[in-house]
Design a protein around this motif. Structure first.
Motif, mmCIF file in Angstrom:
data_model
loop_
_atom_site.group_PDB
_atom_site.id
_atom_site.type_symbol
_atom_site.label_atom_id
_atom_site.label_comp_id
_atom_site.label_asym_id
_atom_site.label_seq_id
_atom_site.Cartn_x
_atom_site.Cartn_y
_atom_site.Cartn_z
ATOM 1 N N SER A 13 -0.158 -0.252 -7.939
ATOM 2 C CA SER A 13 -0.369 -1.671 -7.623
ATOM 3 C C SER A 13 -1.784 -1.957 -7.120
ATOM 4 O O SER A 13 -2.239 -3.094 -7.154
ATOM 5 C CB SER A 13 0.657 -2.134 -6.587
ATOM 6 O OG SER A 13 0.663 -1.254 -5.480
ATOM 7 N N ASN A 68 10.248 0.821 0.934
ATOM 8 C CA ASN A 68 9.218 1.784 0.521
ATOM 9 C C ASN A 68 8.308 2.069 1.715
ATOM 10 O O ASN A 68 7.484 1.246 2.070
ATOM 11 C CB ASN A 68 8.398 1.205 -0.643
ATOM 12 C CG ASN A 68 7.279 2.158 -1.076
ATOM 13 O OD1 ASN A 68 7.128 3.247 -0.502
ATOM 14 N ND2 ASN A 68 6.518 1.760 -2.077
ATOM 15 N N PHE A 77 4.539 -0.340 -10.511
ATOM 16 C CA PHE A 77 4.882 1.084 -10.596
ATOM 17 C C PHE A 77 4.991 1.529 -12.058
ATOM 18 O O PHE A 77 5.332 0.727 -12.934
ATOM 19 C CB PHE A 77 6.217 1.368 -9.902
ATOM 20 C CG PHE A 77 6.111 1.444 -8.407
ATOM 21 C CD1 PHE A 77 6.003 0.286 -7.651
ATOM 22 C CD2 PHE A 77 6.100 2.671 -7.755
ATOM 23 C CE1 PHE A 77 5.897 0.344 -6.274
ATOM 24 C CE2 PHE A 77 6.000 2.745 -6.376
ATOM 25 C CZ PHE A 77 5.902 1.573 -5.630
ATOM 26 N N ASP A 88 2.901 4.505 -7.801
ATOM 27 C CA ASP A 88 2.498 3.149 -7.400
ATOM 28 C C ASP A 88 1.038 2.911 -7.802
ATOM 29 O O ASP A 88 0.121 3.481 -7.217
ATOM 30 C CB ASP A 88 2.660 3.000 -5.876
ATOM 31 C CG ASP A 88 2.297 1.594 -5.415
ATOM 32 O OD1 ASP A 88 2.463 1.324 -4.204
ATOM 33 O OD2 ASP A 88 1.856 0.775 -6.253
#
Ligand code: LCS
Length: 408
Positions: A337, A153, A371, A335
């Motif tokens: 996170s 990523n 995610f 994303d």
């Protein structure tokens, strides 16, 4: 010409999308309750669309209905093969021999069968992660080991770790590579140089490869799909899977194309598979490939706008979210996170705190913590409400977490 803003009531149609989420996402039954009525949820989870199947497909079904007999059926007519083969040639500059085409009720069941036909009991199935979970389930169901190669990523843009992939492909016990082209859930459209590297690894280690290309028609307007079969024109151990189901929102009609080059594998399939098909599904698919292009191009433009809107909305309202517009699929891979702990159950959080049904990272095998995957194939008004609820829920949580930290 087509009204993708129309909101269509899917209740009482036995739709997974409206009725299957408790079991599929939460492994629960109907007793599971939420602070929302079922019809109040914004549904952004399973990959089918909230748009009417094209009128040309419905007309094709109606035409077949008027024949009034629906006995045992399979694809005999050359016109069916020509409709699909011409579609592939026109859109991808690639086609295949008629005798290589077999039909399956779905790509999932085809994967379950092909893993059994291809891999011996002590052999392994390789695929890229994060992954559509059914690649792993197909190995699990057949008691074959899975081997995962994590994608890299790079700030929201995923690339293949070719060294890792080659290392895992070199294991003599790894005999099958299930390749997602384009990729669900990251949305990557693999480029020619990437596909050529993949092809070299496959050839060097003589892997069987299933190229699952179900999302190939649903790419952004500035993208081009390249079938792996075009990169590897002479490689016999290639199976290509395509279908009208994602493209024309007809997954419930259960008809997929499995293109098997290797005659011995095709023979096993034809001897063991139940080779009959639904006559209405055949008529629908043929009509789609013969007359569905105008609808598809309008759909792609509508989806591109939904992706643009989503990127803008998240930038403005959820600044710590990371999201790059998917090159393919109607699925946004976001994303979060920065807002959540690694092990948070995101599907549960958004169902309870936002009234949004979505699939969380833990549902994509590995390399996906933090995610969420959002199905953007819905009217823009529905998308806007879903994004509003998601951002409000996350920002409220973020403020709660921040105030808790200040107190402690
Ligand atoms: C890569 C891939 N292969 C196969 C399938 C299923 O093919 P079928 O058996 O329907 O012909 C899906 C559907 N993907 C879904 C379906 O719901 N959520 C998803 O991510 C998919 O994303």
């Amino acid at each position: 010409m087509y009204n993708f803003d129309e909101i269509i009531d899917r209740r009482h149609t036995n739709a997974m999308n409206t009725d299957g989420f408790r079991n599929y996402i939460f492994h629960a039954d109907e007793t599971m309750t939420f602070p929302y009525k079922d019809e109040e949820f914004i549904r952004m989870w399973v990959a089918d669309m909230e748009f009417a199947t094209p009128d040309v497909v419905i007309d094709g079904i109606k035409e077949r209905l008027e024949k009034r007999i629906f006995g045992y059926t399979r694809v005999f007519e050359n016109s069916y093969y020509e409709a699909f083969a011409n579609w592939c040639m026109k859109r991808y500059g690639w086609t295949f021999d008629k005798n290589q085409l077999v039909m399956s009720n779905g790509i999932i069941p085809a994967l379950y069968e092909l893993v059994d036909y291809i891999c011996k009991e002590d052999e392994k199935v390789l695929f890229l992660t994060p992954s559509y979970a059914y690649f792993k389930y197909a190995a699990d169901f057949n008691h074959r080991k899975s081997v995962c190669s994590n994608l890299i990523n790079e700030d929201g843009y995923y690339t293949i770790d070719f060294e890792d992939l080659e290392r895992k492909a070199a294991d003599d016990k790894t005999t099958l590579f299930i390749f997602c082209n384009p990729h669900n859930p990251t949305g990557r459209v693999w480029k020619e140089d990437e596909l050529k590297k993949i092809g070299r690894i496959i050839k060097r280690h003589q892997l069987w490869v299933i190229s699952d290309e179900i999302h190939c028609d649903l790419i952004r307007l500035n993208q081009t799909h390249i079938p792996l079969g075009k990169i590897m024109p002479d490689y016999k151990k290639l199976v290509t899977c395509m279908a009208p189901s994602k493209t024309f929102n007809m997954a419930g009609l259960m008809l997929s194309h499995i293109i098997i080059r290797e005659e011995s594998l095709r023979e096993i399939w034809l001897n063991r598979h139940y080779n009959f098909d639904n006559p209405l599904s055949i008529a629908a698919a043929q009509a789609a490939y013969e007359k569905g292009e105008i609808w598809l191009e309008e759909l792609r433009a509508y989806l591109d706008e939904n992706f643009r809107f989503t990127q803008e909305y998240l930038l403005q309202n959820l600044p710590k979210a990371k999201f790059k517009v998917s090159e393919a699929t109607y699925l946004a891979w976001v994303d979060l996170s920065s807002y959540f702990e690694k092990d948070e159950n995101l599907s549960l959080f958004f169902a309870y705190r936002a009234g949004v049904l979505l699939e969380g990272g833990d549902m994509f095998v590995q390399n996906s913590d933090g995610f969420i995957r959002l199905n953007l194939a819905c009217p823009k008004s529905v998308l806007e409400e879903g994004l509003r609820r998601i951002c409000e829920a996350v920002n409220t949580k973020h403020n709660e977490d921040t105030s808790d930290q200040n107190i402690n």
